[in-house]
Structures are given as structure tokens and as C-alpha cells.
Enzyme design. Structure first.
Site, short mmCIF file in Angstrom:
data_model
loop_
_atom_site.label_atom_id
_atom_site.label_comp_id
_atom_site.label_asym_id
_atom_site.label_seq_id
_atom_site.Cartn_x
_atom_site.Cartn_y
_atom_site.Cartn_z
N ASP A 1 10.54 -7.16 -2.83
CA ASP A 1 9.44 -7.66 -2.23
C ASP A 1 9.38 -9.33 -2.67
O ASP A 1 9.66 -9.41 -3.68
CB ASP A 1 7.99 -7.07 -2.67
CG ASP A 1 6.75 -7.33 -1.77
OD1 ASP A 1 6.74 -8.54 -1.35
OD2 ASP A 1 6.29 -6.41 -1.26
N CYS B 1 -0.95 -18.43 12.32
CA CYS B 1 -1.84 -17.27 12.53
C CYS B 1 -2.75 -16.90 11.56
O CYS B 1 -2.73 -17.53 10.40
CB CYS B 1 -1.51 -16.07 13.54
SG CYS B 1 -0.33 -14.90 12.49
N SER C 1 -7.22 -9.30 -1.83
CA SER C 1 -7.28 -8.37 -0.63
C SER C 1 -6.67 -7.11 -0.87
O SER C 1 -6.31 -6.20 0.03
CB SER C 1 -7.29 -9.05 0.88
OG SER C 1 -5.91 -9.67 0.91
N ASN C 2 -5.30 -7.32 -1.64
CA ASN C 2 -4.02 -6.10 -1.75
C ASN C 2 -5.08 -5.02 -2.40
O ASN C 2 -4.41 -3.89 -2.54
CB ASN C 2 -2.98 -6.48 -2.57
CG ASN C 2 -2.03 -7.64 -1.79
OD1 ASN C 2 -1.60 -8.39 -2.30
ND2 ASN C 2 -2.39 -7.88 -0.29
N LEU C 3 -5.86 -5.48 -3.32
CA LEU C 3 -6.37 -4.47 -4.68
C LEU C 3 -6.90 -3.03 -4.39
O LEU C 3 -6.89 -2.17 -4.98
CB LEU C 3 -7.16 -5.12 -5.58
CG LEU C 3 -6.55 -6.39 -6.39
CD1 LEU C 3 -7.45 -6.96 -7.17
CD2 LEU C 3 -5.10 -6.21 -6.95
N GLY D 1 0.94 -1.30 0.15
CA GLY D 1 0.02 0.23 0.00
C GLY D 1 0.92 1.26 -0.07
O GLY D 1 0.31 2.28 -0.63
N CYS E 1 -2.49 -4.31 8.37
CA CYS E 1 -3.49 -3.89 7.82
C CYS E 1 -4.65 -5.09 7.45
O CYS E 1 -5.83 -4.70 7.72
CB CYS E 1 -3.17 -3.40 6.47
SG CYS E 1 -2.12 -2.11 6.36
N ARG F 1 -5.97 -0.97 -2.05
CA ARG F 1 -5.04 -0.05 -1.62
C ARG F 1 -3.63 -0.08 -2.41
O ARG F 1 -3.07 0.68 -2.37
CB ARG F 1 -4.60 -0.04 -0.19
CG ARG F 1 -4.10 -1.23 0.21
CD ARG F 1 -3.91 -1.34 1.91
NE ARG F 1 -3.15 -2.55 2.39
CZ ARG F 1 -3.50 -3.96 2.10
NH1 ARG F 1 -4.68 -4.14 1.64
NH2 ARG F 1 -2.87 -4.87 2.60
N ASP G 1 5.01 -3.65 6.37
CA ASP G 1 3.91 -3.69 7.42
C ASP G 1 4.27 -4.72 8.51
O ASP G 1 3.12 -5.17 9.09
CB ASP G 1 2.54 -4.13 6.87
CG ASP G 1 2.59 -5.67 6.29
OD1 ASP G 1 3.99 -6.16 6.24
OD2 ASP G 1 1.70 -6.08 5.81
N ASN G 2 5.26 -4.81 9.11
CA ASN G 2 5.60 -5.58 10.02
C ASN G 2 7.19 -4.99 10.80
O ASN G 2 7.91 -4.34 10.08
CB ASN G 2 6.11 -6.94 9.72
CG ASN G 2 7.18 -7.26 8.71
OD1 ASN G 2 8.47 -7.35 9.44
ND2 ASN G 2 7.14 -7.35 7.52
#
Length: 352
Positions: A64, A318, A71-73, A43, A194, A75, A132-133
């Protein structure tokens, strides 16, 4: 292996920024000669890369190891539904080259770890993290401190975002505050990512653009960067603020060890070799699981006697991969000799 895409350059497309007071062709030359690495093409990385490519950065590295998911799309604006399942850097490199053929795009299809980070950042003038971590944020920060390189920071959560630039060399020979000066216990944080905590998509665009803006300011030698400052925004009430930061006495002498990840495909092929632990809540485990013993993260320490008795390698999972990374770190701290792995990206998008 990194792939280099090189095209000829022209300043005609940059006339609007060259016309800015105090910018001119001298600043454009600085951008043309700059080498910038973006870690994380999600994002934040998507808008950051787009605006840096459009501004005429000479060389843009993008790193990356993840693939595009549905579910990425909402943002991650470089990707489309037909890209689902494709590596992000492969898609991003193609789109960025189409956007500005003058920029050299270098995609790195890899995960940043303690074993490769120093070599990777050595090739670049400025590093931008769109991760994001907390593990990767800390790793990149420490590597940049050790290498004496500036790092543009960005973070988003729900409706709030932050931007700064760490470890900038000052006129007196000292360096501006870094991530650990501001967040000394970041690796122990329990803030969801996120996927678990949610994020409004426009926030990613705003913060990513601010990161690109900070990179441009730094590269052209502006004295108005966010070095020693933290910019914060809440997109629900529209409020922004900047707070001044202080350096601490924390000394960084080595890199933190990276948690080892296992993909779901690797796990399925070797499932019988692992002791499997689900660190989600009991309710989550009952709703859907892929087997194994359910030990919620907040109860992990009380189960250390059991973990101590396990002889086989342990794999922890998880929903998104964040809590499992935290669990691995806790176990390795208590039992350094244990083979412990985290299931990459969790089970949130595994077909049921």
C-alpha cells in the site's frame, strides 16, 4: 525498500485449528510454508491480514502507498488516531508482528502499477486484493491470469459485499473464471468508492474475514473454495447467496496501463505547470475547489475540443480520486499522446 521481519515459529498457538477434523499438523505446515501477498491495507486488508497472521501464514506481504487518515479509522481496525499521517504498511507491519512474531511480514510501501506488478506477485503463492478502485482490481486480475496465480477478490459498497477466488488451476488443466469474466467492463464502472458512496464498518470486517477464510481453504487444498462462484452478502437484511460463474472467451494478453498519480504536495510545488481540471459537479466546485476549470465527468466528452487544444500537462482532481482516474482514462483513450495526471486521493481531506 521492503523490510523483512522474521521470527521463530511454534505450533502450540494453533492447536485449536489443528484439532479441526481433516486439518491437523499437515495443513498447518502448508500454512507455515505459504507466501501470501495482500494488496491494499484498508478496510478489507486489515482484517484479512490479522486473521492470516493469527492463523500462522509463513510469509505475509502487505502492499500500500497510502497514509492513515482520520476517516479510515471507523473500518480500518489496525490503526489508531496517533497513526494518522503515517504510512499504513509501516503501522500494519508493526502491529501484525506484535500479534504473531512467528510470521515473516514484508511491507511494500508502493503503489501497484503495470511496471511493477509482475515482479511483485512472482514472489508469492496467492494474491489477495483489498483495493477500492477498479483500475487496480483489473490490473491485479490481469497480472495473475498472465502469471497463472490465484487471486482472492473482495468488494464492499454501502451494505453489500462480495468475495470470490479467481484463476484457480483446475484438475483438468483449465483455470476457474477471473474478474473480467464476471465484470468485463469494470474499468468503465461509475460505482463510488467508500469515501463517496459510504460503507458500514462491520461489512469490511465480514468480507475481510471471508477473504482470509478463502485464502486458508485454498492453501490447505480444500475442494470447497469459491472458485467459479461469487459469494454475496447484504448486512442490512442478513441475506447471503452464492451464484455460479462462467468463463467467457475474453483473452488477456497484456496489462492495462496505470493512470499516473500526483500527490497534493507535488501539485502545489508545480501548480503553474499544469492545466487544472475539476471533474466534480458544479455544486461541489462552488462549495470548495483548488482552482482550475470545472468540467463534470459526465460532460467530459463534450469538452474534448478544449482538451485537444491544451499544450501543457493536465492534472485532474475530484473528491476522492476515483472520478479523476476515470477522467484520465477517457482522455488518454482519445488523446494517447497527452500528459494527463490524477490528483492522488482527491481533495476530500485537504485542510480548508
Amino acid at each position: 525498500m521492503a523490510k523483512r521481519i522474521i521470527m521463530n515459529t511454534s505450533f502450540e498457538r494453533y492447536q485449536c485449528q489443528i484439532a479441526l477434523p481433516g486439518f491437523g499438523t499437515a495443513s498447518q505446515e502448508l500454512l507455515k510454508n505459504a507466501r501470501v501477498l495482500i494488496v491494499g491495507m484498508g478496510g478489507l486488508g486489515c482484517p484479512t491480514a490479522q486473521y492470516l497472521a493469527s492463523s500462522g501464514i509463513g510469509t505475509l506481504g502487505i502492499a500500500d502507498d497510502d497514509t492513515v487518515s482520520l476517516s479510515n479509522l471507523h473500518r480500518q481496525i489496525l490503526y489508531s488516531p496517533e497513526d494518522v499521517g503515517v504510512y499504513k504498511v509501516d503501522v500494519a507491519a508493526k502491529r501484525l508482528e506484535q500479534q504473531n512474531p512467528s510470521v515473516s511480514i514484508i511491507p511494500y510501501r508502493l503503489r501497484i502499477t503495470s511496471s511493477n506488478v509482475m515482479e511483485l506477485i512472482s514472489e508469492f503463492d496467492l494474491i489477495i486484493e483489498g483495493t477500492d478502485n477498479f483500475e487496480t482490481k483489473c490490473l491485479l486480475n490481469d497480472a495473475c491470469v498472465l502469471a497463472g496465480k490465484p487471486l482472492v477478490y473482495g468488494a464492499i459498497y454501502q451494505h453489500e459485499g462480495q468475495v470470490s477466488i479467481w484463476n484457480v488451476l483446475q484438475k483438468d488443466g483449465t483455470y476457474s473464471p477471473n474478474y473480467r469474466d464476471v465484470f468485463p467492463n469494470a474499468e468503465e464502472s461509475q460505482v463510488p468508492n467508500c469515501r463517496e458512496g459510504g460503507v458500514i464498518p462491520t461489512l469490511a470486517g465480514i468480507v475481510g474475514c471471508m477473504q482470509a477464510n478463502e485464502a486458508i481453504k485454498y492453501l490447505i487444498g480444500s475442494e470447497e473454495t469459491l472458485a467459479g462462484k461469487l459469494w454475496m452478502i447484504n448486512v442490512m437484511n442478513g441475506k447471503t447467496q452464492i451464484i455460479k460463474l462462467r468463463k467467457t472467451s475474453v483473452q488477456i494478453t497484456d496489462l492495462p496501463q496505470t493512470v499516473q498519480l500526483v500527490s497534493f504536495e507535488e501539485f502545489k510545488q508545480n501548480q503553474n505547470k499544469f492545466e487544472v481540471i475539476d471533474v466534480r459537479t458544479k455544486e461541489e466546485h462552488q462549495h470548495f475547489n483548488i482552482g482550475g476549470k470545472n468540467i463534470p465527468l459526465n460532460e467530459l466528452e463534450s469538452h474534448f475540443p478544449f482538451i485537444s487544444s491544451v499544450l501543457s500537462p493536465i492534472i485532474i482532481y475530484c473528491q476522492s480520486g476515483k472520478r479523476s482516474v476515470d477522467a484520465v482514462r477517457k482522455i488518454k483513450k482519445q488523446f494517447p499522446e497527452k500528459e494527463v495526471f490524477s490528483l492522488k486521493n482527491g481533495i476530500g481531506e485537504i485542510p480548508r
